[in-house]
Design an enzyme around this catalytic site. Structure first.
Site, PDB file in Angstrom:
ATOM      1  N   ASN A  10      55.699  87.536  50.023  1.00 16.94           N
ATOM      2  CA  ASN A  10      55.537  86.212  50.570  1.00 16.94           C
ATOM      3  C   ASN A  10      56.536  86.352  51.941  1.00 16.94           C
ATOM      4  OD1 ASN A  10      55.817  83.654  51.686  1.00 16.94           O
ATOM      5  ND2 ASN A  10      56.881  82.713  49.953  1.00 16.94           N
ATOM      6  N   TRP A  11      55.860  86.839  52.952  1.00 20.08           N
ATOM      7  CA  TRP A  11      56.665  86.819  54.243  1.00 20.08           C
ATOM      8  C   TRP A  11      57.172  85.667  54.826  1.00 20.08           C
ATOM      9  CZ3 TRP A  11      53.235  91.275  57.169  1.00 20.08           C
ATOM     10  CH2 TRP A  11      53.122  92.469  56.403  1.00 20.08           C
ATOM     11  N   LYS A  12      57.027  84.588  54.417  1.00 18.86           N
ATOM     12  CA  LYS A  12      57.307  83.295  55.055  1.00 18.86           C
ATOM     13  C   LYS A  12      57.209  83.494  56.300  1.00 18.86           C
ATOM     14  CE  LYS A  12      60.277  82.911  51.068  1.00 18.86           C
ATOM     15  NZ  LYS A  12      61.366  82.387  50.315  1.00 18.86           N
ATOM     16  N   HIS A  90      54.565  76.252  47.118  1.00 15.46           N
ATOM     17  CA  HIS A  90      55.509  76.977  47.197  1.00 15.46           C
ATOM     18  C   HIS A  90      56.824  75.859  47.254  1.00 15.46           C
ATOM     19  CE1 HIS A  90      58.969  79.455  48.700  1.00 15.46           C
ATOM     20  NE2 HIS A  90      58.491  80.195  47.997  1.00 15.46           N
ATOM     21  N   GLU A  92      59.411  75.705  49.146  1.00 16.86           N
ATOM     22  CA  GLU A  92      59.674  75.618  50.489  1.00 16.86           C
ATOM     23  C   GLU A  92      58.714  74.358  51.090  1.00 16.86           C
ATOM     24  OE1 GLU A  92      60.175  79.383  51.901  1.00 16.86           O
ATOM     25  OE2 GLU A  92      61.854  79.827  50.668  1.00 16.86           O
ATOM     26  N   GLU A 162      58.497  79.962  39.892  1.00 19.88           N
ATOM     27  CA  GLU A 162      59.826  80.410  40.563  1.00 19.88           C
ATOM     28  C   GLU A 162      60.840  79.396  40.725  1.00 19.88           C
ATOM     29  OE1 GLU A 162      58.369  82.907  44.039  1.00 19.88           O
ATOM     30  OE2 GLU A 162      57.944  80.736  44.898  1.00 19.88           O
ATOM     31  N   GLY A 168      65.690  83.174  47.248  1.00 15.23           N
ATOM     32  CA  GLY A 168      66.655  83.579  48.321  1.00 15.23           C
ATOM     33  C   GLY A 168      68.008  83.418  48.218  1.00 15.23           C
ATOM     34  N   SER A 208      64.197  86.058  44.374  1.00 16.71           N
ATOM     35  CA  SER A 208      65.280  87.221  44.272  1.00 16.71           C
ATOM     36  C   SER A 208      64.691  88.457  43.307  1.00 16.71           C
ATOM     37  CB  SER A 208      66.695  86.902  43.847  1.00 16.71           C
ATOM     38  OG  SER A 208      67.062  85.714  44.773  1.00 16.71           O
ATOM     39  N   GLY A 229      59.900  87.443  48.162  1.00 19.74           N
ATOM     40  CA  GLY A 229      60.159  87.142  49.556  1.00 19.74           C
ATOM     41  C   GLY A 229      61.068  88.170  50.023  1.00 19.74           C
ATOM     42  N   GLY A 230      62.173  88.017  50.215  1.00 20.74           N
ATOM     43  CA  GLY A 230      63.100  88.861  50.970  1.00 20.74           C
ATOM     44  C   GLY A 230      62.833  90.170  50.787  1.00 20.74           C
TER      45      GLY A 230
END
Ligand code: PGA
Length: 244
Positions: A10-12, A90, A92, A162, A168, A208, A229-230
């Protein structure tokens, strides 16, 4: 029952088209021939054409981070159905864009209607965990998301657990915490759609996930892959997770 793991990036809202192309050019040779797991990238909407073209003919699928529940219409700034996969709900989206379980449900119906593989995201915030509400939050999110979905239609659905406090933050759920949550989710799916659907449905962990914790998480029987993600933004670290 063996479920093929799905490792999803997930590159956001990161990367330019040139950066996305450079990622794919570096990444594809690193995972060429890797078929133990499914691999999918979820770039932001403006990157989709670039990433889809760059991944064409490879073992890497490309999906959208979000869809609107309508196919078209007067919804300024929204995007309708994308590629083969899509994230839905998601945290977010829920947190910053007021996505409710009802909206998640409408999007899930739209995704299935269009033959997409939806990844429905659920998870509790820290206050809910600390108040002992994790199970009821997950049950409510699953019941809400799956309203009106039949066992026959549910085949493509993937769920991502999640915990919001792990996204994050560098604070990963322990394998025990993740496995417990996955069992709650799978039991809820069994209640709604029967034991066969529950046994077959893939439940990913996200929050994470890094190269150094991927094996202990994805290696669990209950955990059918990861939503990253990150650590998915660099080809090397995402490859290390794919090859946990
Ligand atoms: P993270 O994000 O890996 O950076 O915690 C996960 C996600 O939001 O899907």
């Amino acid at each position: 029952m063996s479920r093929k793991a799905l490792i999803a990036a997930n590159w956001k809202m990161y990367k330019t088209p040139a950066e996305a192309k450079a990622f794919v050019d570096a990444f594809l040779p690193l995972v060429a021939g890797h078929d133990r797991d499914e691999i999918a990238l979820f770039p932001s909407p403006v990157l989709l054409p670039t990433v889809i073209a760059a991944c064409n003919g490879s073992n890497v699928a490309v999906g959208a981070q979000n869809i609107h529940f309508a196919e078209e219409g007067a919804f300024t700034g929204e995007t309708s159905v994308g590629r083969t996969h899509t994230l839905i709900g998601h945290s977010e989206r829920r947190q910053y864009f007021a996505e409710t379980n009802e909206i998640v449900n409408k999007k899930l119906h739209t995704a299935l209607k269009h033959g997409l593989i939806p990844i429905v995201c659920v998870g509790e915030v820290l206050a809910e965990r600390e108040a002992g509400l994790t199970a009821s939050v997950l049950q409510t999110q699953i019941t809400g998301a799956f309203a009106g979905i039949t066992a026959e239609a549910a085949g493509p659905i993937v769920i991502a657990y999640e915990p919001v406090w792990a996204i994050g933050t560098g604070k990963t759920a322990t394998p025990e915490i993740a496995v417990d949550a996955h069992k709650i989710i799978r039991a809820e799916v069994a209640k709604l759609l029967g034991a066969d659907v529950a046994a077959a449905i893939r439940i990913l962990y996200g929050g994470s996930v890094k190269p150094d914790n991927a094996t202990s998480l994805i290696g669990q029987e209950e955990i059918d892959g990861a939503l990253v993600g990150g650590a998915s933004l660099k080809p090397d670290s995402f490859t290390a997770i794919v090859k946990y």
